[in-house]
Motif scaffolding. Structure first.
Motif, PDB file in Angstrom:
ATOM      1  N   LYS A  96       0.872  -1.187   0.000  1.00 44.66           N
ATOM      2  CA  LYS A  96       0.000   0.000   0.000  1.00 44.66           C
ATOM      3  C   LYS A  96       0.903   1.229   0.000  1.00 44.66           C
ATOM      4  O   LYS A  96       1.722   1.402   0.910  1.00 44.66           O
ATOM      5  N   LEU A  97       0.768   2.041  -1.029  1.00 47.26           N
ATOM      6  CA  LEU A  97       1.555   3.253  -1.173  1.00 47.26           C
ATOM      7  C   LEU A  97       0.655   4.483  -1.058  1.00 47.26           C
ATOM      8  O   LEU A  97      -0.490   4.457  -1.539  1.00 47.26           O
ATOM      9  N   VAL A  98       1.174   5.526  -0.444  1.00 44.05           N
ATOM     10  CA  VAL A  98       0.434   6.788  -0.302  1.00 44.05           C
ATOM     11  C   VAL A  98       1.159   7.865  -1.105  1.00 44.05           C
ATOM     12  O   VAL A  98       2.380   8.059  -0.952  1.00 44.05           O
ATOM     13  N   ARG A  99       0.403   8.561  -1.934  1.00 44.15           N
ATOM     14  CA  ARG A  99       0.982   9.584  -2.792  1.00 44.15           C
ATOM     15  C   ARG A  99       1.396  10.802  -1.962  1.00 44.15           C
ATOM     16  O   ARG A  99       0.611  11.328  -1.188  1.00 44.15           O
ATOM     17  N   LYS A 100       2.664  11.205  -2.101  1.00 44.52           N
ATOM     18  CA  LYS A 100       3.173  12.361  -1.352  1.00 44.52           C
ATOM     19  C   LYS A 100       2.666  13.668  -1.960  1.00 44.52           C
ATOM     20  O   LYS A 100       2.257  13.730  -3.103  1.00 44.52           O
TER      21      LYS A 100
END
Length: 375
Positions: A371-375
């Protein structure tokens, strides 16, 4: 001095991989591991209960059967009358007819019987291209598809099958790194700051346990039987080069490090997923008066059909490539009756080989979840 195999690979121009899952609803019927593999990701799906409007993309959705549960989970806490734009994406040759039927059949489930305003759309473009405007997506999913490479990689010169397998592994690993970095940078353009990209990706286990070993062995035995029977040639077997790479956790971490300026890693772990037919077989064996041989045949049929669904078009493409130069339209034309017959023969031989050599063998696949969160 450069390796000759690398020189040969550089000299050839790669062709975009347009091969898709077997159509006519086959993938929906034969994707049980992929369905189970979605489940561990559900607890990491963000709670968007404060959102009145949302845009979601399911990248590489195939025929849609494994899209419904995570989308339903995501939408369940949304306020009544929220507006949701659902984008279903896959390659142009995907079975979009079955996908459309899947979406229609689950319309009431996704809309909570009309409480939500659902606007589905289909984008028939490879996810190795940008498929939505910049900063337009809130959340993206990609289930059981990021192991496929962007290109049908050029052939390697070796004539020894074992050596060829090793060379392909090295070549595919390099391509897989480039591909995933590219894909994550494309998603970073589409997904808004604070948005999420989640995936469950078939991978290589850190334990060293090989993936789906009994099914793979049965298919190889069946393929060699067909060579010995003169049904296909040794050259065609050597040409069966699926553009797929199962990454290790170390490979994934190298990719994440390369895109850390745009993505923050929130979750990443690996998990072995058994085909549900394994547990079903054990339950059925406990019934009184059961025919164990028939149960073994039934199990073999289920897991081989599962393995054949993604393999079929690569197998057919390999058969066609052996017939000489073909343009794209000819290469991806519907299967002929003769080709259908060879595909069915391969499956039937593999089922017999499974019962004979791999009887009741456990079919399981390692997945890496992130799970990646956009910076």
């Amino acid at each position: 001095m450069e390796d000759p195999s690398e020189q040969a690979a550089i000299a050839a121009t790669p062709v975009e991989n347009e091969v898709v899952m077997r159509g006519n609803g086959s993938y929906n019927k034969n994707s049980a591991i992929q369905h189970i593999a979605v489940m561990p990701a559900l607890e990491f799906i963000p709670n968007l209960s404060n959102r009145k409007e949302l845009t979601l993309v399911d990248y590489g959705c195939s025929q849609g059967a494994n899209s419904i549960i995570p989308i339903k989970h995501l939408l369940s806490p949304l306020p009544t009358h929220s507006t949701i734009h659902l984008i279903f994406n896959d390659r142009p040759l995907n079975d979009f007819s079955t996908l459309s039927k899947t979406i229609k059949r689950n319309e009431a489930t996704l809309s909570r019987n009309g409480e939500l305003q659902i606007y589905p759309s289909i984008v028939p473009v490879s996810f190795f291209h940008q498929i939505a405007p910049d900063n337009s997506i809130d959340i993206g999913f990609a289930w059981s598809c990021l192991n496929y490479l962007e290109f049908l990689l050029p052939p390697l010169p070796s004539t020894d099958l074992q050596e060829l397998v090793k060379q392909r592994a090295v070549r595919s690993a390099k391509a897989a790194h480039v591909d995933l970095v590219k894909l994550l940078r494309l998603r970073a353009r589409e997904i808004k700051s604070g948005g999420v990209f989640m995936s469950a990706i078939p991978a290589r286990s850190s334990s060293g346990v090989p993936n789906v070993a009994p099914a793979a062995a049965a298919l190889m035995a069946a393929t060699l039987e067909m060579v010995h029977a003169g049904r296909i040639s040794q050259a065609q077997v050597m040409g069966l080069d699926m553009p797929v790479h199962e990454r290790s956790m170390e490979e994934m971490e190298r990719v994440f490090a390369e895109v850390e300026e745009v993505w923050g890693k929130e979750v990443c772990f690996e998990k072995m997923i058994q085909h549900p037919a394994v547990a079903e077989l054990e339950v059925k064996k406990k019934a009184e008066g059961v025919d164990l041989e028939e149960l073994s045949k039934e199990y073999a049929s289920t897991v081989v059909d599962w393995a054949m669904s993604p393999l079929t078009w690569f197998f057919v493409k390999t058969l066609r490539a052996g017939d000489g130069e073909m343009d794209e339209e000819e290469m991806f034309a519907p299967m002929t009756a003769e080709e259908e017959g060879l595909v069915d023969e391969l499956a039937e031989r593999a089922k017999r080989a499974f019962v004979r050599d791999q009887k009741d063998g456990i079919v399981e696949q390692c997945y890496i979840y992130f799970k990646l969160v956009r910076k």
